[in-house]
Design a protein around this motif. Structure first.
Motif, PDB file in Angstrom:
ATOM      1  N   LYS A  94       0.669  -1.151  -0.006  1.00 41.21           N
ATOM      2  CA  LYS A  94       0.069  -0.057  -0.021  1.00 41.21           C
ATOM      3  C   LYS A  94       0.812   1.233   0.104  1.00 41.21           C
ATOM      4  O   LYS A  94       2.043   1.300   0.555  1.00 41.21           O
ATOM      5  CB  LYS A  94      -0.964  -0.032   1.142  1.00 41.21           C
ATOM      6  CG  LYS A  94      -0.503  -0.116   2.559  1.00 41.21           C
ATOM      7  CD  LYS A  94      -1.731  -0.176   3.663  1.00 41.21           C
ATOM      8  CE  LYS A  94      -0.995  -0.083   5.193  1.00 41.21           C
ATOM      9  NZ  LYS A  94      -0.340  -1.110   5.644  1.00 41.21           N
ATOM     10  N   THR A  95       0.385   2.382  -0.732  1.00 37.89           N
ATOM     11  CA  THR A  95       0.835   3.513  -0.546  1.00 37.89           C
ATOM     12  C   THR A  95      -0.044   4.546  -0.996  1.00 37.89           C
ATOM     13  O   THR A  95      -0.794   4.338  -1.905  1.00 37.89           O
ATOM     14  CB  THR A  95       2.131   3.640  -1.676  1.00 37.89           C
ATOM     15  OG1 THR A  95       2.980   4.774  -1.035  1.00 37.89           O
ATOM     16  CG2 THR A  95       1.901   3.516  -2.987  1.00 37.89           C
ATOM     17  N   PRO A  96      -0.113   5.469  -0.468  1.00 39.41           N
ATOM     18  CA  PRO A  96      -1.158   6.745  -0.673  1.00 39.41           C
ATOM     19  C   PRO A  96      -0.943   7.439  -1.948  1.00 39.41           C
ATOM     20  O   PRO A  96       0.125   7.397  -2.463  1.00 39.41           O
ATOM     21  CB  PRO A  96      -1.158   7.617   0.513  1.00 39.41           C
ATOM     22  CG  PRO A  96       0.123   7.634   0.753  1.00 39.41           C
ATOM     23  CD  PRO A  96       0.482   6.262   0.661  1.00 39.41           C
ATOM     24  N   PRO A  97      -1.827   8.094  -2.591  1.00 39.11           N
ATOM     25  CA  PRO A  97      -1.677   9.069  -3.657  1.00 39.11           C
ATOM     26  C   PRO A  97      -0.534  10.148  -3.319  1.00 39.11           C
ATOM     27  O   PRO A  97      -0.382  10.769  -2.373  1.00 39.11           O
ATOM     28  CB  PRO A  97      -2.997   9.725  -3.972  1.00 39.11           C
ATOM     29  CG  PRO A  97      -4.224   8.945  -3.474  1.00 39.11           C
ATOM     30  CD  PRO A  97      -3.251   8.159  -2.248  1.00 39.11           C
ATOM     31  N   GLN A  98       0.329  10.519  -4.115  1.00 37.49           N
ATOM     32  CA  GLN A  98       1.374  11.490  -3.962  1.00 37.49           C
ATOM     33  C   GLN A  98       1.220  12.583  -5.128  1.00 37.49           C
ATOM     34  O   GLN A  98       1.215  12.310  -6.135  1.00 37.49           O
ATOM     35  CB  GLN A  98       2.765  10.939  -4.057  1.00 37.49           C
ATOM     36  CG  GLN A  98       3.799  11.849  -3.744  1.00 37.49           C
ATOM     37  CD  GLN A  98       5.347  11.308  -4.103  1.00 37.49           C
ATOM     38  OE1 GLN A  98       5.372  10.551  -4.596  1.00 37.49           O
ATOM     39  NE2 GLN A  98       6.377  11.957  -3.774  1.00 37.49           N
TER      40      GLN A  98
END
Ligand SMILES: Cc1cc2nc3c(=O)[nH]c(=O)nc-3n(C[C@H](O)[C@H](O)[C@H](O)COP(=O)(O)OP(=O)(O)OC[C@H]3O[C@@H](n4cnc5c(N)ncnc54)[C@H](O)[C@@H]3O)c2cc1C
Lengths: 793, 276
Positions: free
Chosen positions: A99-103
């Protein structure tokens, strides 16, 4: 299509020789053209207001005074930027659970690392942009920063991203065999703890982009210092909502990249977006201070591991728990999970054993983003493996070279599928060890070491065997949905005088790609290398390809060039055969002359074919194919990767009073398959070793507990310098890959993969009799003295 | 970062330099070799300065002997200090310090006056000057004065120079027949500022040991000097760490620097011919 590469007397034998680099003269003459050298009409400059906090809420942004400052053209914050530039997520679908959020190109609402771009200030000059940026007032509400790797997942550690349950980006366990049973029943189990310091690439030329949006043509041209132009083309098109064919990425001369320049950076995307907003060219050149803050970092790992042995000193298994700290985001589009992933695959790589468990946990931090840097994950995995192996050899009372001889996968065992799941086509650990021992005069060195020890001089010899992943297939990125080409291509075009232009999808950033492409095309066609002009780095003209990463240029780009060159040769001969009323198979091209293949007798200068095809095509049979321009693409298919191997050794002297380490000599025996240009390979190995030495002894990006960087300048962040570098002896074993005709594997990262482990083992060999051991890189004098118990606080 | 410079003027002579500095209303900055000042400008540590270039004032360059002193002009470059026969003969400590300072390119431009005026606590020349007990010659709008090295270095980058002052030269007592000089330092890479270093002079009157990189300015190490004078090297090495209060940074902790000072003192003593 067979070329007898092993016959040095064959015609046109440029592959395998050191020939001059075609682009070296230009650079020496000061005629290189780096991005910052480019000045376009109406060009303006951007400077970024960057976050002074590791983690904070943005309360308000006041640009009033800045707007009024001299020379200011436009000021844009994250909210406005988001209206024309979509955010991205550095995820790969095959990395389950990641997982990783929008950048965003500019931070929206929150900042999550020191140096994150917040506001873009565009002005007539960079100096004016900087002065105005100083006048932007951002009101921050600081939040607690997460800066410790090993406690990142603890229940009482704040969670960086709202909506997430923890700070875990990705975790993978690679397990096979009966690990618990094996370790329980082993003759001996040896344990270790290892740490690799967060460090960064420090390219001579900083990151830079000139983005040039032409509204009239609805087209963006981006001159970028980058190593994957087509990747960037596709991603700029995607996030700025343009057709890919309307984005042209040009990577001219690039002053080093090392993986630093293979990623999508928010400040660079913002610059492209600003050009689109303003309808004029915008330049961004990172200065050295912002490079330390905003270039990718790498190798921030900590691991515990153990190795199980039988009574004969044979390795039964490895069991490793690795942790990796990244920034608040996973890098786009390759992800920041790959370093940890590599560790789960590469532990124990050179050795034959049956029981394997490696877990790697990649966690978010409020620090700079970590990502792929030369030899991704390898130095970490090799240090853990070789640290354990050396410790095991010592505890078993077996010489470290002998211990490796007993345990490496035999040279005649290939192809091999390892317990970790790697498919190995053909490696040469035994031959490499033999060559190393011979090159070092190992026994004499050991004798000298013992003699000097008696006089109070503490020398150490460290060995590190390694494997290295090169020539990646789509299994690396494409399979996970990333639009990164594993295929590459080459177009060769013969001009009327018989000289050739070769356009390739792989790129040049100082390592000599253009030199080897010229050699390959010259040999394939049958002309001299200086008759080949190589063009790289322009997405408008070169075949769509991947660029340079994972040591793929020679093996993949080179194979495509070989095939394209041979296709051109065949086409030239077909025309010549028609002109000579003979058979193409009876002809050959040598030194630019069409000759009788049997006797070598001259038949026709190649330029005569050029003249007839281009200017008197009427004299040829109408249906005769005559395309003196050929394109070939190449992709590996039998193996997901072409693994290379090698072994390094380091000789050091440790001063137990100061903790200083003197590097006396370094050896590397390397097997990169077919060697195209021996000097370039040696230089790649040497340069790689230097970067490995950097990680082992000098380089560490230090943050305090609040996430402030403590050493972000060239005065405080120590890169390895020539004065401290040892003499390096490089030897080669050649085990060509049989996947392509060229047989080349990659050579660009091997030096970096093995050097840190060799140095660690050498230092420990020196200080073990004094009762110390170091396993936390970089091995600073202070860490060494503390390990020896010589400093009282 | 782009340097923000207010302007540039080249002084013909000292009087012209004082005029230029006075006219700059406190924003005037003397530039000599530029090897520290330009870096500071590029890092944004100083901004908007009017640079008054004094390198054209040839009187301030060169070395000569006057009585029992060696007079060194402030504009004498590091490279020239390193090769000057008079320096080698009368103040060998300075010549020995030169190879430890930075790299060739910097030594070709950097001046001894600039180094002393800059007063980096880790720099070699300030420590040497203090160890030698030299006198600094300062000229200003109000006239000329002489400042003993012990009073010149005040704090990090801070000296006894007042606004508008120019350091014009250094008077170093010539080495006596039985005098010994030595310098030791520890750097991770050749040319780096020292993590810690020691400059030492052994005279009939006693030792002078100065630590650099170990405090806010070059530090005279009284306890170590007394122990050396008493012929007790072990006591000196044990004492020196305790009398220093060095900084902790990414190159090493204060504890490491204290330890290093003790190790270096042992090596310095060998250079000074002290019995071990
Ligand atoms: C990469 C690098 C490494 C270095 N390593 C070392 C090192 O290891 N050891 C070391 O000692 N130094 C080192 N230096 C600094 C170098 O020695 C400088 O040359 C020196 O510190 C300053 O001398 P300068 O003539 O260049 O002074 P400038 O840079 O011109 O000036 C420095 C300061 O002194 C003032 N100033 C200069 N001359 C006078 C004067 N006559 N009167 C009054 N004020 C004056 C200026 O106004 C300014 O504030 C290094 C520098 C660099 C760039």
């Amino acid at each position: 299509m067979t070329i007898r590469f092993d016959d040095p007397n064959r015609p046109n034998s440029y592959i395998g020789r050191t020939v001059p680099r075609p682009n070296a003269g230009k650079l020496v003459a000061g005629q290189g053209r780096y991005v910052d050298d480019i000045t376009l009409p109406r060009m303006v400059h951007v400077a970024f207001v960057r976050s002074p906090h590791a983690h904070a809420r943005i309360v308000s942004i006041d640009v009033g005074d800045a707007q009024a400052a001299k020379g200011v053209v436009r000021i844009v914050d994250g909210t406005e930027m988001a209206t024309i530039c979509t955010p991205w997520e550095g995820k790969l679908a095959h990395l389950q659970g990641m997982k990783t959020p929008p950048q965003h190109a500019l931070a929206v609402d929150r900042v999550r690392y020191l140096g994150e771009p917040v506001v873009a200030v565009v002005a007539r000059t960079r100096a004016e942009a900087e002065d105005a940026a100083d006048l932007v007032v951002v009101d921050y509400d600081p939040l607690p920063a997460v800066t410790d790797l090993m406690t990142a997942l603890d229940a009482d550690t704040p969670i960086i991203h709202e909506g997430y349950e923890d700070n875990l980006c990705f975790r993978r366990t690679n397990e096979a065999g009966d690990v618990d049973g094996t370790f329980a029943g082993a003759h001996k189990v040896v344990e270790g703890w290892f740490k690799s310091g967060r460090h960064t690439g420090v390219t001579l030329e900083p990151r830079a982009i000139v983005a040039d949006w032409k509204a009239g043509e609805a087209e963006l041209t981006a001159h970028v210092s980058n190593q994957a132009p087509h990747m960037l083309q596709v991603l700029l098109a995607k996030h700025l909502d343009l057709p890919e064919s309307r984005v042209r990425v040009v990577c001219g001369d690039v002053g080093g990249s090392f993986g630093v320049k293979v990623h999508v950076y928010p400040d660079e995307v913002a610059t492209a977006a600003l050009s689109k907003m303003l309808g004029r060219p915008v330049k961004f050149t990172a200065d050295r201070l912002e490079s330390f803050l905003s270039d990718i970092h790498a190798r921030d790992h900590e691991a515990t591991g153990r190795i199980a042995l039988d009574a004969d000193g044979r390795i039964l298994g490895f069991d490793v728990d690795d942790w990796a700290a990244i920034g608040p985001y996973s890098i786009y589009p390759r992800t920041s999970a790959v370093e940890g992933l590599q560790v789960t695959n590469l532990i124990g790589g050179p050795y034959a054993f049956d029981h394997y468990r490696v877990r790697s946990s990649t966690v978010f931090q409020n620090k700079g983003i970590c990502a792929q840097y030369r030899a991704v994950g390898h130095p970490v995995a090799v240090a853990i493996t070789e640290g354990l192996v050396d410790k095991a050899a010592h505890e078993m009372g077996i010489d470290p070279v002998e211990f490796r001889r007993r345990n490496v996968i035999r040279d005649d065992a290939y192809p091999v599928s390892t317990v970790a799941g790697l498919k190995l086509e053909g490696l040469s650990h035994e031959k490499s060890l033999d060559a190393l021992v011979e090159a070092m005069d190992y026994d004499a060195l050991r004798a000298e070491q013992a003699e000097l020890r008696a006089k109070g001089i503490h020398r150490g010899i460290g060995i590190a065997s390694f494997i290295e992943l090169t020539n990646p297939s789509p299994f690396m990125y494409g399979i996970g949905g990333a639009r990164i080409s594993a295929q590459d291509g080459c177009t060769v075009r013969m001009d009327p005088d018989g000289s050739v232009v070769a356009l390739t999808g792989v790129t040049e950033q100082g390592q000599g790609t253009e030199a080897i492409m010229a050699q390959i095309v010259a040999e394939a066609v049958g002309i001299r290398p200086h008759m080949v002009r190589v063009v790289t780095g322009d997405t408008r003209v070169t075949p769509f390809g991947g660029g340079t990463w994972a040591s793929r240029g020679a093996g993949i780009g080179g194979e495509a060039a070989l095939r394209a060159g041979r296709a051109l040769r065949d086409q030239i001969l077909e025309v010549a055969a028609s002109m000579l009323q003979g058979k193409a198979a009876a002809l050959d091209i040598r030194d630019g002359v069409i000759v009788d293949a049997e006797t070598g007798e001259d038949r026709l200068p190649i330029e005569e074919v050029g003249r007839i095809v281009y200017f008197r095509g009427d004299t040829l049979p109408p249906d005769l194919p005559r395309e003196l321009m050929q394109t070939r693409h190449y992709i590996t298919s039998n193996y997901p990767y072409a693994f290379t191997n090698g072994v390094q050794a380091s000789l050091v002297e440790v001063d137990p009073d100061t903790g200083f380490v003197k590097l006396l000599k370094h050896w590397c025996v390397e097997d990169c398959g077919r060697i195209i240009n021996p000097q370039l390979v040696d230089e790649q190995i040497r340069g790689g070793i230097v970067q490995g030495i950097g990680g082992a002894l000098f380089e560490e990006v230090c943050y305090d507990a609040e996430g402030q960087m403590l050493n972000g300048s060239m005065a405080d962040y120590l890169v390895p310098m020539s004065g401290e570098m040892p003499d390096m002896v490089i030897r080669h074993i050649e085990t060509p890959t049989e996947e392509g005709a060229l047989g080349a594997k990659g050579a660009g990262e091997a030096g970096t993969a093995g050097a840190p482990a060799a140095i660690m083992n050498a230092i420990n060999d020196a200080i073990r009799p004094l009762g110390g051991e170091v396993t936390a890189m970089p091995f600073t004098p202070e860490r060494i003295l503390r390990a020896l118990g010589r400093i009282r606080d | 970062m782009k340097a923000s410079v207010g302007g540039y003027a080249r002084a013909r002579d000292l009087a012209h330099a004082f005029d230029l500095l006075a006219a700059a209303n406190g924003m005037g900055r003397v530039i000599a070799g530029g090897q520290s000042l330009v870096a500071a400008l590029n890092l944004g540590l100083t901004a908007g300065d009017l640079l008054v270039d004094i390198t054209g004032i040839t009187d301030l360059r060169g070395v000569r002997v006057e009585g029992d002193h060696l007079l060194i002009g402030a504009l004498t470059r590091h490279v020239d200090i390193g090769s000057d026969p008079l320096v080698a003969e009368h103040a060998p400590l300075l010549a020995r310090a030169v190879p430890l300072i930075a790299h060739d390119a910097i030594r070709n431009r950097g001046t001894i006056g600039g180094s002393l005026a800059h007063a980096d606590p880790a720099a070699e020349f300030p420590a040497c000057i203090l160890a030698l007990g030299a006198t600094l010659i300062v000229e200003g709008p109000a006239g000329r004065r002489e400042v003993p090295a012990a009073d010149f270095f005040v704090d990090v980058f801070e000296t006894a120079l007042d606004e508008g002052d120019i350091l014009t030269g250094i008077a170093v007592p010539c080495i006596a027949a039985d005098e010994r000089h030595g310098i030791e330092e520890a750097t991770r890479r050749a040319g780096d500022y020292a993590i810690v270093g020691l400059a030492g002079v052994r005279r009939a009157a006693g030792h002078r040991i100065v630590a650099f990189g170990a405090g806010p300015r070059p530090m005279l190490c009284g306890a170590a000097m007394a122990a050396l004078d008493a012929g007790d090297l072990d006591a000196a090495c044990a004492a020196i760490g305790g009398e220093l209060d060095p900084p902790s940074d990414t190159q090493g902790s204060a504890a490491y620097r204290r330890h290093l000072a003790g190790v270096l003192l042992g090596r310095l003593a060998a250079q000074l011919g002290d019995p071990s």
